[in-house]
Design an enzyme around this catalytic site. Sequence first.
Site, mmCIF file in Angstrom:
data_model
loop_
_atom_site.group_PDB
_atom_site.id
_atom_site.type_symbol
_atom_site.label_atom_id
_atom_site.label_comp_id
_atom_site.label_asym_id
_atom_site.label_seq_id
_atom_site.Cartn_x
_atom_site.Cartn_y
_atom_site.Cartn_z
ATOM 1 N N ARG A 1 15.612 51.937 8.075
ATOM 2 C CA ARG A 1 16.763 51.606 6.919
ATOM 3 C C ARG A 1 17.577 52.988 7.379
ATOM 4 O O ARG A 1 18.791 53.362 7.150
ATOM 5 C CB ARG A 1 16.432 51.730 5.861
ATOM 6 C CG ARG A 1 15.513 50.936 5.122
ATOM 7 C CD ARG A 1 15.203 50.589 3.321
ATOM 8 N NE ARG A 1 14.273 49.502 3.399
ATOM 9 C CZ ARG A 1 13.077 49.309 3.105
ATOM 10 N NH1 ARG A 1 12.963 50.234 4.000
ATOM 11 N NH2 ARG A 1 12.527 48.478 2.691
ATOM 12 N N SER B 1 23.119 49.751 -0.954
ATOM 13 C CA SER B 1 23.281 50.024 0.704
ATOM 14 C C SER B 1 22.369 50.719 1.161
ATOM 15 O O SER B 1 21.922 52.296 0.679
ATOM 16 C CB SER B 1 24.573 50.288 0.952
ATOM 17 O OG SER B 1 25.878 49.738 0.607
ATOM 18 N N ASP C 1 11.399 47.803 -5.303
ATOM 19 C CA ASP C 1 9.999 47.675 -4.205
ATOM 20 C C ASP C 1 8.551 47.564 -5.283
ATOM 21 O O ASP C 1 7.424 47.288 -5.646
ATOM 22 C CB ASP C 1 9.816 49.448 -3.940
ATOM 23 C CG ASP C 1 11.193 49.429 -3.039
ATOM 24 O OD1 ASP C 1 10.960 48.971 -1.632
ATOM 25 O OD2 ASP C 1 11.337 50.886 -2.616
ATOM 26 N N ARG D 1 7.769 43.898 -5.601
ATOM 27 C CA ARG D 1 6.802 43.795 -4.112
ATOM 28 C C ARG D 1 5.654 44.233 -4.717
ATOM 29 O O ARG D 1 4.687 42.878 -4.871
ATOM 30 C CB ARG D 1 7.809 44.263 -3.429
ATOM 31 C CG ARG D 1 8.986 44.053 -2.861
ATOM 32 C CD ARG D 1 9.898 44.301 -1.171
ATOM 33 N NE ARG D 1 10.796 43.437 -1.029
ATOM 34 C CZ ARG D 1 12.101 43.829 -0.343
ATOM 35 N NH1 ARG D 1 11.719 45.142 0.692
ATOM 36 N NH2 ARG D 1 12.857 43.072 0.079
ATOM 37 N N HIS E 1 12.814 55.042 -0.247
ATOM 38 C CA HIS E 1 12.935 53.623 0.034
ATOM 39 C C HIS E 1 12.491 53.417 1.000
ATOM 40 O O HIS E 1 13.862 53.395 1.859
ATOM 41 C CB HIS E 1 14.061 53.161 -0.751
ATOM 42 C CG HIS E 1 14.428 51.537 -0.447
ATOM 43 N ND1 HIS E 1 13.198 51.149 -0.733
ATOM 44 C CD2 HIS E 1 15.081 50.642 -0.016
ATOM 45 C CE1 HIS E 1 13.471 49.352 -0.650
ATOM 46 N NE2 HIS E 1 15.170 49.240 0.106
#
Length: 306
Positions: free
Chosen positions: A88, A119, A148, A151, A175
């Site tokens: 990222r 973003s 997160d 998940r 993140h």
Amino acid sequence: MKVTVVGAGAVGASCAEYIAIKDFAAEVVLIDIKEGFAEGKAMDLMQTASLNGFDTKITGTTGDYSKTAGSDVAVITSGIPRKPGMTREELISTNAGIVKSVAENLIKESPDVIIIVVSNPMDTMTYLTHKATGLPKHRVIGMGGALDSARFKYRLAEAVGAPISDIDGMVIGGHSDTGMIPLTRLATRNSVPVSEFVSEDRLEEVKQATKVGGATLTKLLGTSAWYAPGAAVSAMVQAIANDSKKMFPCSCLLNGEYGLDDICIGVPTIIGAKGVESIVEIELSDAEQADLTASAEAVRKTNGLL
């Protein structure tokens, strides 16, 4: 309730779709720089309204921020997505300029807007939005922790062999593949610690699978995921619209909470009509606090690239 979604790609369109299907907003505006793209996505989505039973109006526009005027909430999904093998953080050189410009345009048309940043690198883009706009801390929220945690709960349910509705758990921290901190110690199945159902080794596998959850999907799909990110955003927007005071782990600007200052990073947050209503400081173990501090240092390094 008027919601603007900036970026009509897969993530942005999923945001708009889930918000519309839940039928709590009067209008969703999709905006994109690609000619006709947002208009086409909006028309396609509106043609599902009678089938899915919603009355939310979805409109699209190419770069005309005047169409976003009066937005209560704006979601920034614009920028380039990850490709297989990318972190990222590698997106920062391109996405920083995009996010800064988008945030400034949104504020110009909607001075009271609450901004949700999607973003990547998300924590740094949330921090940039604060610095570029000067908005108070309750009006800029980074989405990552909500995704997160979803998940994490998926992986926990898989390990326990339980329906996901039985599972509660939370991910804090940055993140990123290395920065997120799944709190396995606090995860439960209907209030019973998940450690009662699975071994510590299996919980460690769940933790690691959660941390690379985005990278796993990027490898499979060839680009970033979109269904779960869209659902995470819609849940946050709904909490604002309904003033539900729902708790999400979100990337917020910290001023001393958890011993951290002048940084945006994922922590438990109460979300309501004002945006960030409060930050919840839970008691972390020494190991969890050390992990959060290390995660914050990594985020600061990325922030330094701004």
